[in-house]
Enzyme design. Structure first.
Site, PDB file in Angstrom:
ATOM      1  N   ARG A  62      32.661   3.651  39.150  1.00 18.88           N
ATOM      2  CA  ARG A  62      33.915   3.949  39.849  1.00 18.88           C
ATOM      3  C   ARG A  62      35.075   3.430  39.019  1.00 18.88           C
ATOM      4  O   ARG A  62      35.000   2.341  38.468  1.00 18.88           O
ATOM      5  CB  ARG A  62      33.909   3.255  41.210  1.00 18.88           C
ATOM      6  CG  ARG A  62      33.120   4.022  42.244  1.00 18.88           C
ATOM      7  CD  ARG A  62      32.902   3.229  43.499  1.00 18.88           C
ATOM      8  NE  ARG A  62      34.087   2.498  43.964  1.00 18.88           N
ATOM      9  CZ  ARG A  62      34.100   1.747  45.059  1.00 18.88           C
ATOM     10  NH1 ARG A  62      33.002   1.633  45.796  1.00 18.88           N
ATOM     11  NH2 ARG A  62      35.178   1.117  45.443  1.00 18.88           N
TER      12      ARG A  62
ATOM     13  N   ARG B  25      41.207  -3.328  57.530  1.00 20.27           N
ATOM     14  CA  ARG B  25      41.584  -4.093  56.333  1.00 20.27           C
ATOM     15  C   ARG B  25      42.979  -4.661  56.432  1.00 20.27           C
ATOM     16  O   ARG B  25      43.399  -5.381  55.526  1.00 20.27           O
ATOM     17  CB  ARG B  25      41.531  -3.185  55.124  1.00 20.27           C
ATOM     18  CG  ARG B  25      40.114  -3.293  54.497  1.00 20.27           C
ATOM     19  CD  ARG B  25      39.915  -2.848  53.346  1.00 20.27           C
ATOM     20  NE  ARG B  25      39.578  -2.671  52.073  1.00 20.27           N
ATOM     21  CZ  ARG B  25      38.511  -2.016  51.635  1.00 20.27           C
ATOM     22  NH1 ARG B  25      37.669  -1.493  52.459  1.00 20.27           N
ATOM     23  NH2 ARG B  25      38.302  -1.886  50.375  1.00 20.27           N
TER      24      ARG B  25
ATOM     25  N   ARG C 252      28.076  -2.302  38.383  1.00 21.29           N
ATOM     26  CA  ARG C 252      27.721  -1.389  39.479  1.00 21.29           C
ATOM     27  C   ARG C 252      27.821   0.066  39.029  1.00 21.29           C
ATOM     28  O   ARG C 252      28.726   0.450  38.300  1.00 21.29           O
ATOM     29  CB  ARG C 252      28.669  -1.620  40.659  1.00 21.29           C
ATOM     30  CG  ARG C 252      28.393  -0.695  41.823  1.00 21.29           C
ATOM     31  CD  ARG C 252      28.941  -1.232  43.103  1.00 21.29           C
ATOM     32  NE  ARG C 252      30.358  -0.938  43.286  1.00 21.29           N
ATOM     33  CZ  ARG C 252      31.022  -1.183  44.405  1.00 21.29           C
ATOM     34  NH1 ARG C 252      30.406  -1.747  45.438  1.00 21.29           N
ATOM     35  NH2 ARG C 252      32.303  -0.903  44.496  1.00 21.29           N
TER      36      ARG C 252
ATOM     37  N   ARG D 292      41.944  -5.838  43.558  1.00 21.12           N
ATOM     38  CA  ARG D 292      41.320  -5.612  44.869  1.00 21.12           C
ATOM     39  C   ARG D 292      40.988  -6.946  45.552  1.00 21.12           C
ATOM     40  O   ARG D 292      41.104  -7.071  46.763  1.00 21.12           O
ATOM     41  CB  ARG D 292      40.052  -4.764  44.703  1.00 21.12           C
ATOM     42  CG  ARG D 292      40.380  -3.308  44.365  1.00 21.12           C
ATOM     43  CD  ARG D 292      39.195  -2.559  43.814  1.00 21.12           C
ATOM     44  NE  ARG D 292      38.123  -2.378  44.767  1.00 21.12           N
ATOM     45  CZ  ARG D 292      36.858  -2.151  44.437  1.00 21.12           C
ATOM     46  NH1 ARG D 292      36.495  -2.087  43.179  1.00 21.12           N
ATOM     47  NH2 ARG D 292      35.961  -1.978  45.374  1.00 21.12           N
TER      48      ARG D 292
ATOM     49  N   LYS E 125      28.503  -5.508  51.187  1.00 22.44           N
ATOM     50  CA  LYS E 125      28.689  -4.956  52.542  1.00 22.44           C
ATOM     51  C   LYS E 125      27.844  -3.698  52.735  1.00 22.44           C
ATOM     52  O   LYS E 125      27.173  -3.539  53.744  1.00 22.44           O
ATOM     53  CB  LYS E 125      30.168  -4.575  52.783  1.00 22.44           C
ATOM     54  CG  LYS E 125      31.131  -5.750  52.744  1.00 22.44           C
ATOM     55  CD  LYS E 125      32.500  -5.344  53.247  1.00 22.44           C
ATOM     56  CE  LYS E 125      33.238  -4.361  52.348  1.00 22.44           C
ATOM     57  NZ  LYS E 125      33.666  -4.926  51.055  1.00 22.44           N
TER      58      LYS E 125
HETATM   59  P1  AMP Z   1      35.893   0.176  49.023  1.00 20.20           P
HETATM   60  O1  AMP Z   1      34.865   1.138  48.562  1.00 20.20           O
HETATM   61  O2  AMP Z   1      35.671  -0.277  50.451  1.00 20.20           O
HETATM   62  O3  AMP Z   1      36.092  -0.991  48.101  1.00 20.20           O
HETATM   63  O4  AMP Z   1      37.281   0.980  49.056  1.00 20.20           O
HETATM   64  C1  AMP Z   1      37.788   1.571  47.883  1.00 20.20           C
HETATM   65  C2  AMP Z   1      39.283   1.812  48.057  1.00 20.20           C
HETATM   66  O5  AMP Z   1      39.487   2.702  49.153  1.00 20.20           O
HETATM   67  C3  AMP Z   1      40.091   0.574  48.382  1.00 20.20           C
HETATM   68  O6  AMP Z   1      40.452  -0.167  47.233  1.00 20.20           O
HETATM   69  C4  AMP Z   1      41.297   1.206  49.060  1.00 20.20           C
HETATM   70  O7  AMP Z   1      42.168   1.802  48.119  1.00 20.20           O
HETATM   71  C5  AMP Z   1      40.668   2.331  49.861  1.00 20.20           C
HETATM   72  N1  AMP Z   1      40.277   1.894  51.226  1.00 20.20           N
HETATM   73  C6  AMP Z   1      39.016   1.818  51.749  1.00 20.20           C
HETATM   74  N2  AMP Z   1      39.053   1.397  53.017  1.00 20.20           N
HETATM   75  C7  AMP Z   1      40.356   1.200  53.319  1.00 20.20           C
HETATM   76  C8  AMP Z   1      41.047   0.751  54.473  1.00 20.20           C
HETATM   77  N3  AMP Z   1      40.402   0.415  55.609  1.00 20.20           N
HETATM   78  N4  AMP Z   1      42.405   0.684  54.418  1.00 20.20           N
HETATM   79  C9  AMP Z   1      43.086   1.028  53.306  1.00 20.20           C
HETATM   80  N5  AMP Z   1      42.494   1.435  52.166  1.00 20.20           N
HETATM   81  C10 AMP Z   1      41.141   1.525  52.176  1.00 20.20           C
END
Ligand code: AMP
Length: 221
Positions: A160, A88, A127, A171, A13
């Site tokens: 990360r 989400r 990553r 996830r 993404k």
């Molecule tokens: P990402 O980098 O998009 O995979 O996000 C990393 C983490 O941030 C996710 O596993 C969630 O814990 C949190 N997170 C990111 N975006 C959201 C969202 N829109 N709603 C809830 N948690 C989020």
């Protein structure tokens, strides 16, 4: 142009969002990066979000909705934006409808990246992320020029903590259970275009231009 990028963690993404941002000259709003910023600054939101993020769970809706709503108010979003990682949950999708409705605007496009979960698990374990400028690398498919050092800003790259395999699998489950159902709403509105998440990185620009073709007209140099 207002668009959303959908797809499981590690589907690419962010790569696509940055490309589209350059092509269309609109900002990317990445809730994961915003939340990581809050965590590293140890803000009130960051302190609340941290444990959820480390477990690979979603942080409470109200925290994210408030962050996004505030970000969308900024001047640079007036011509459009790309949302990466939001909404989400169905509640977040409702909130987005409300926010856009209050401004009398709608979404133009939802890009859905389709990819095999096992590809994602492998990709995320390789990553690396630059905590200073946010650049992302893959040790096998898109390595930095110097081992573990960011090409852009020279900082030490890190993994990360939520890119560890057991957290990635959680996830992915969270994505299937809570996020994928939102797609149906956008399908009913005929907004969804699919992209393949398993193509080589050098083919992504062509894929993006193909899908965005009708919208690019006066933006391409
Ligand atoms: P990402 O980098 O998009 O995979 O996000 C990393 C983490 O941030 C996710 O596993 C969630 O814990 C949190 N997170 C990111 N975006 C959201 C969202 N829109 N709603 C809830 N948690 C989020």
């Amino acid at each position: 142009m207002r668009l959303l990028i959908f797809g499981p963690p590690g589907s690419g993404k962010g790569t696509r969002a940055r490309l589209i941002s350059r092509l269309l000259k609109i900002p990317v709003i990445t809730t994961g990066d915003m939340l990581r910023g809050e965590v590293s600054r140890e803000t009130e939101v960051g302190l609340r979000a941290k444990a959820y993020m480390e477990r690979g769970e979603l942080v409470p809706d109200e925290l994210v909705i408030e962050l996004v709503e505030e970000r969308l108010r900024r001047e640079d979003c007036s011509e459009g934006f790309i949302l990466d990682g939001f909404p989400r949950t169905l509640r977040q999708a409702d909130a987005l409808d409300r926010i856009l409705g209050e401004r009398g605007v709608t979404l133009d496009l939802v890009l859905n990246i389709v990819v095999d979960p096992e590809v994602v698990v492998e990709r995320l374990s390789l990553r690396r992320w630059c905590p200073r400028c946010g650049a992302i690398y893959n040790l096998k498919y898109d390595p930095p020029r110097v081992d573990e050092i960011c090409d852009e800003c020279g900082a030490q790259l890190i993994q990360r903590s939520d890119d560890r395999e057991e957290v990635v699998r959680r996830r992915l489950r969270v994505y299937e259970e809570q996020t994928r159902p939102i797609l149906e709403r956008y399908m009913e509105r005929s907004l969804v275009r699919e992209m393949r998440g398993d193509i080589p990185i050098e083919e992504i620009p062509r894929e993006v231009e193909e899908v965005l073709g009708p919208y690019l007209g006066n933006h391409l140099d």
